[in-house]
Design a protein around this motif. Sequence first.
Motif, PDB file in Angstrom:
ATOM      1  N   GLY A 206      -7.214  19.128  54.489  1.00 41.80           N
ATOM      2  CA  GLY A 206      -7.444  18.129  55.524  1.00 41.80           C
ATOM      3  C   GLY A 206      -8.106  18.762  56.730  1.00 41.80           C
ATOM      4  N   ASN A 207      -8.844  17.955  57.501  1.00 44.23           N
ATOM      5  CA  ASN A 207      -9.506  18.447  58.719  1.00 44.23           C
ATOM      6  C   ASN A 207     -10.422  19.636  58.424  1.00 44.23           C
ATOM      7  N   ASN A 208     -11.157  19.548  57.321  1.00 45.11           N
ATOM      8  CA  ASN A 208     -12.130  20.568  56.896  1.00 45.11           C
ATOM      9  C   ASN A 208     -11.488  21.884  56.457  1.00 45.11           C
ATOM     10  N   LEU A 209     -10.168  21.897  56.292  1.00 47.12           N
ATOM     11  CA  LEU A 209      -9.457  23.116  55.917  1.00 47.12           C
ATOM     12  C   LEU A 209      -8.722  22.904  54.602  1.00 47.12           C
ATOM     13  N   ARG A 210      -8.744  23.925  53.740  1.00 47.77           N
ATOM     14  CA  ARG A 210      -7.932  23.917  52.523  1.00 47.77           C
ATOM     15  C   ARG A 210      -7.239  25.269  52.405  1.00 47.77           C
ATOM     16  N   ILE A 211      -5.935  25.247  52.222  1.00 45.00           N
ATOM     17  CA  ILE A 211      -5.175  26.479  52.059  1.00 45.00           C
ATOM     18  C   ILE A 211      -4.272  26.346  50.839  1.00 45.00           C
ATOM     19  N   GLY A 212      -3.958  27.466  50.230  1.00 46.64           N
ATOM     20  CA  GLY A 212      -3.073  27.470  49.070  1.00 46.64           C
ATOM     21  C   GLY A 212      -2.315  28.780  48.976  1.00 46.64           C
ATOM     22  N   THR A 213      -1.154  28.721  48.396  1.00 44.59           N
ATOM     23  CA  THR A 213      -0.364  29.923  48.165  1.00 44.59           C
ATOM     24  C   THR A 213       0.416  29.769  46.874  1.00 44.59           C
ATOM     25  N   GLU A 214       0.677  30.879  46.213  1.00 40.64           N
ATOM     26  CA  GLU A 214       1.455  30.840  44.979  1.00 40.64           C
ATOM     27  C   GLU A 214       2.169  32.170  44.759  1.00 40.64           C
ATOM     28  N   TYR A 215       3.303  32.069  44.087  1.00 36.01           N
ATOM     29  CA  TYR A 215       4.060  33.247  43.664  1.00 36.01           C
ATOM     30  C   TYR A 215       4.313  33.114  42.176  1.00 36.01           C
ATOM     31  N   ASN A 216       3.939  34.139  41.420  1.00 38.77           N
ATOM     32  CA  ASN A 216       4.076  34.118  39.968  1.00 38.77           C
ATOM     33  C   ASN A 216       4.851  35.350  39.517  1.00 38.77           C
ATOM     34  N   MET A 217       5.771  35.134  38.576  1.00 46.42           N
ATOM     35  CA  MET A 217       6.530  36.241  38.011  1.00 46.42           C
ATOM     36  C   MET A 217       6.602  36.088  36.498  1.00 46.42           C
ATOM     37  N   GLN A 218       6.316  37.165  35.800  1.00 43.50           N
ATOM     38  CA  GLN A 218       6.409  37.183  34.336  1.00 43.50           C
ATOM     39  C   GLN A 218       7.316  38.323  33.918  1.00 43.50           C
TER      40      GLN A 218
END
Length: 305
Positions: A206-218
Motif C-alpha cells: 500500500g502507498n507505493n510500498l510492499r514489504i514481506g518477511t518470512e521464517y522457514n525451518m526444515q
Amino acid sequence: MKKLITIILSITIMYSQNEIGGLTYFDFTNIEDASGFNLMRQYISVSGSSSDNMNYKVVIDVGRTDMDSRLTAFLKKAQVDHMTDYGKISLGLIGMNTYGVQEKNWGYRFISKSAIDKNKFSATADLGIGYSNTFMEDLHLSAQLTNGEGYKKFQEDNFYKFSLNATYGEKKLNKNDGYNLGFVFSTLPTESDPINMISGFGGYAGNNLRIGTEYNMQTSGDLEQTIVSITSNYRVIDNLDAYVRYDIYDENTTDEMNGENYLIAGLLLNCGNGLSVAPNVRMTSFEDSDMDNELEYKLNFQFKF
C-alpha cells in the motif's frame, strides 16, 4: 523439447478457447573473472476449460539443470482443477502450496527465486492431489498429498509428502494492495527420520510500498536448517521501482561456521509490452571468515507474452 512444444501448439489449434502464453527470463552477469548473457528460463503454457467447473493448465519449463549447463525441457505442470460447491480439487502435476504466497510477497521471481525455492526447502511442483477453499472471504486453506520428489524426478519410494497452507488476507501483494499472514507445514516420511518444514510469513502492500518477511525451518533428525528473509519494494515513479532483499541462511544450526547472508538491491524498469529490466547488485557473505564474499552485478530481463 520440439515434441512438447508441438503438442502444446496442436492442443491450442484444436481448442480455440485455450490461452497460450510464455515467460522468458534472461540476464547479463558480471562477476570477478567472467561475464556474459544467459538464458535462465523459458516457460510455455496452455490453459483453458472443458466445462464451467473444469479448468486445466499445462506448463513446459525450459531451464538448466544441476548436472550441466545445457538447456533442458521439463513438463512442470499438467494440472486439472475441478470446482465444486465445497472447494477446488486439483489433480495431476500440480503447483505446490508451500512457497507461492511468499514468492509473490517478494514479487520478483525473474530476479531471484524465493528463499524457500532458492535453498531447496520445497519443490515448486509435484505429482499428486490437492484441495483448497476460501472461508470468511479472507482465510485461504490448502492441503496436498504428493510424491515428494518434485517434477524433475520419478517416485523412488513408498513415501508421500503432506503439505498444508493457511493464509489470511491478500495472496497476490505483487498485484493488489492489502496484507497477509500465513503458515505452512509439510512433512515427508523417509526410511529414517521424516523431513519436516514450517514457514511463517507476512506481507503488506500500500502507498507505493510492499514489504514481506518470512521464517522457514526444515528439520530431519538432528539436522536443522533455517532461513530468515526480509524484502522491500518502493514505487519511485510510474514504471520504476527500487527493491532490496536480505536472506540469512543457516545450513546447520548446530554448526557455527556454515551460515551465509544474501543481499540483493537494485531497480526495476517496466518498459511496457511485457518487458521488464532490472539492474541489481548481489553480495553473499559467509559466517566462515576464511571464505571471501561473493559479489555479482546483474542485469535481469523478463518478457511476458
